[in-house]
Scaffold this motif. Structure first.
Motif, mmCIF file in Angstrom:
data_model
loop_
_atom_site.group_PDB
_atom_site.id
_atom_site.type_symbol
_atom_site.label_atom_id
_atom_site.label_comp_id
_atom_site.label_asym_id
_atom_site.label_seq_id
_atom_site.Cartn_x
_atom_site.Cartn_y
_atom_site.Cartn_z
ATOM 1 N N ALA A 180 -16.635 16.489 78.361
ATOM 2 C CA ALA A 180 -15.541 15.915 79.133
ATOM 3 C C ALA A 180 -14.543 16.983 79.553
ATOM 4 O O ALA A 180 -14.024 16.970 80.683
ATOM 5 N N ALA A 181 -14.276 17.928 78.665
ATOM 6 C CA ALA A 181 -13.352 19.006 78.992
ATOM 7 C C ALA A 181 -13.882 19.850 80.150
ATOM 8 O O ALA A 181 -13.117 20.272 81.034
ATOM 9 N N ALA A 182 -15.200 20.063 80.166
ATOM 10 C CA ALA A 182 -15.807 20.830 81.257
ATOM 11 C C ALA A 182 -15.668 20.088 82.584
ATOM 12 O O ALA A 182 -15.401 20.703 83.630
ATOM 13 N N ILE A 183 -15.830 18.770 82.563
ATOM 14 C CA ILE A 183 -15.670 17.976 83.779
ATOM 15 C C ILE A 183 -14.217 18.018 84.255
ATOM 16 O O ILE A 183 -13.936 18.156 85.451
ATOM 17 N N ARG A 184 -13.298 17.933 83.325
ATOM 18 C CA ARG A 184 -11.878 17.954 83.698
ATOM 19 C C ARG A 184 -11.473 19.302 84.296
ATOM 20 O O ARG A 184 -10.552 19.360 85.124
ATOM 21 N N ARG A 185 -12.165 20.339 83.901
ATOM 22 C CA ARG A 185 -11.874 21.647 84.508
ATOM 23 C C ARG A 185 -12.318 21.698 85.970
ATOM 24 O O ARG A 185 -11.783 22.460 86.778
ATOM 25 N N ILE A 186 -13.320 20.875 86.306
ATOM 26 C CA ILE A 186 -13.768 20.789 87.703
ATOM 27 C C ILE A 186 -12.717 20.063 88.538
ATOM 28 O O ILE A 186 -12.522 20.364 89.721
ATOM 29 N N PHE A 187 -12.038 19.102 87.923
ATOM 30 C CA PHE A 187 -11.026 18.303 88.621
ATOM 31 C C PHE A 187 -9.668 18.465 87.923
ATOM 32 O O PHE A 187 -9.144 17.523 87.330
ATOM 33 N N PRO A 188 -9.085 19.652 87.976
ATOM 34 C CA PRO A 188 -7.832 19.876 87.242
ATOM 35 C C PRO A 188 -6.693 19.017 87.784
ATOM 36 O O PRO A 188 -6.553 18.841 88.999
ATOM 37 N N ASP A 189 -5.912 18.469 86.860
ATOM 38 C CA ASP A 189 -4.730 17.671 87.204
ATOM 39 C C ASP A 189 -5.071 16.433 88.032
ATOM 40 O O ASP A 189 -4.239 15.944 88.798
ATOM 41 N N LYS A 190 -6.306 15.939 87.880
ATOM 42 C CA LYS A 190 -6.725 14.742 88.602
ATOM 43 C C LYS A 190 -6.985 13.597 87.629
ATOM 44 O O LYS A 190 -7.437 13.808 86.499
ATOM 45 N N LYS A 191 -6.702 12.374 88.074
ATOM 46 C CA LYS A 191 -7.140 11.187 87.366
ATOM 47 C C LYS A 191 -8.508 10.810 87.928
ATOM 48 O O LYS A 191 -8.669 10.666 89.147
ATOM 49 N N ILE A 192 -9.479 10.656 87.040
ATOM 50 C CA ILE A 192 -10.875 10.488 87.461
ATOM 51 C C ILE A 192 -11.271 9.017 87.409
ATOM 52 O O ILE A 192 -11.143 8.357 86.371
ATOM 53 N N VAL A 193 -11.750 8.505 88.547
ATOM 54 C CA VAL A 193 -12.315 7.158 88.646
ATOM 55 C C VAL A 193 -13.825 7.331 88.724
ATOM 56 O O VAL A 193 -14.335 8.017 89.616
ATOM 57 N N PHE A 194 -14.555 6.716 87.809
ATOM 58 C CA PHE A 194 -15.998 6.949 87.705
ATOM 59 C C PHE A 194 -16.777 5.687 88.042
ATOM 60 O O PHE A 194 -16.391 4.571 87.660
#
Length: 370
Positions: A180-194
């Motif tokens: 999850a941390a790796a995914i969040r690094r792809i979308f920094p400072d974003k709220k992710i809707v999956f």
């Protein structure tokens, strides 16, 4: 007590076959003899022992037409082995399985698992109706996955006295913090809707893409899955110039799913048709404490699975702005997000854990054998 799960195909791809496989393996682990007979999407068929109390029996598929596998060997195999079982648990909709049961000469108990009505294949349904009526009448018990689907299906009128609700249950997913941390690094400072699922019409993905246009700039919509609508969805993204807010991820490997469910702030299921009868992806998200935004499809169980105001929010189908507003409402602050996340986790544990489904089916089997 010996049980046979009958229906769909293998390998497991969709919700119906996942339920069949989980019942076979889960009950087998409890010491109950439970086999599974199905058509194989590829190969010539085989019988494989799954532990000491379960066996997977696959039959060769000749062709697939109108979303139905044609496997004459299923009928021949069932005729040979039907007498070995106390209960045959047939999973609907699957015309091949229903035909195999009709021609098998089986005289024992029958459980009919009503996963959904046949919605799209209307011409085929007219041909299948006599067999469907026979199957409904033949069943000793009809199992529905939600009380909503049982009460709204027109085909169950007159037989609801023999219907029972056993919600689908799954093994809870294990959080993948590192992934999850790796995914969040792809979308920094974003709220992710999956979103996860096939890119097909009844999933309503054009409305989720449309919702992205109404979301603030610090949101990104990540759509996992493949299907015939990929190109049209990409064209919509390009035309609306929201490529920075919507990503089509393609097929996500099974081993990466927990990371995406862990990373996202909210899971969205924007389906628009009753074909979406339950939405197993919702309970996968809920098992990790991820809140859900879903749609109130008339007669479907999706909005029952995601309890409005508890595990998430439900909105009217085909309304991009309503989807966006619900997403923002859940994620507007840490306290609200935590409340919905806790509600999702609690609802999963109360209703949708694999043990709840296995307990329900074991109790049902016991009641019709006695």
């Amino acid at each position: 007590m010996r049980i046979l799960q009958l229906g769909k195909f293998y390998p497991v791809k969709g919700g119906v076959e996942k339920v069949m496989y989980d019942l076979m393996t889960g009950l087998g682990q409890r010491g109950i003899d439970c086999d599974m007979l199905c058509a194989e999407s590829q190969g010539r068929g085989a019988a494989t022992r799954i532990g000491s109390h379960a066996r997977l029996i696959t039959c060769r598929t000749w062709v697939k037409a109108a979303s139905t596998t044609i496997s004459p060997s299923m009928t021949l195999t069932l005729r040979k082995i039907a007498k070995d079982y106390d209960i045959i648990h047939v999973h609907h909709p699957d015309p091949m399985a229903a035909l195999a049961l009709r021609l098998s000469g089986y005289k024992g108990r029958v459980v009919l698992h009503w996963h959904s009505d046949i919605v799209k294949q209307k011409k085929f349904l007219r041909l299948y109706l006599p067999l469907q009526r026979w199957l409904i009448n033949r069943a000793d018990v009809i199992v529905g996955t939600s009380p909503e689907y049982i009460s709204h299906s027109p085909w169950l009128d007159g037989v609801r006295q023999k219907c029972r609700c056993v919600p689908i249950g799954i093994v809870p997913m294990v959080p993948d913090i590192e992934g999850a941390a790796a995914i969040r690094r792809i979308f920094p400072d974003k709220k992710i809707v999956f979103f996860l699922g096939r890119l097909i019409a009844y999933k309503g993905l054009e409305y989720l893409v449309g919702a992205a246009a109404h979301l603030p700039e610090d949101y990104v919509v990540a759509i996992g899955g493949t299907g015939i609508l990929h190109d049209s969805l990409q064209q919509q993204i390009d035309m609306q110039q929201i490529g920075h807010k919507v990503r089509l991820l393609g097929e996500i490997p099974q081993e990466d799913l927990a990371a995406w469910y862990t990373a996202c702030d909210v899971f969205c299921l924007p389906s628009v048709m009753k074909t979406e009868a339950f939405g197993i992806v919702q309970i996968e998200a809920m098992s990790l404490g991820t809140p859900v935004v879903a749609t109130r499809i008339d007669g479907s169980g999706t909005a029952w699975v995601n309890e409005h105001g508890v595990s998430g929010l439900n909105v009217e189908p085909r309304d991009p702005r309503a989807l966006a507003e619900a997403i923002v409402e859940i994620t507007k602050d840490a306290e609200t997000a935590a409340r919905y996340g806790a509600g999702a986790s609690a609802r999963f544990n109360a209703l949708f854990h694999i043990d709840r489904m296995l307990d329900g089916m074991q109790s049902l089997y016991d009641s019709i054998i006695k």
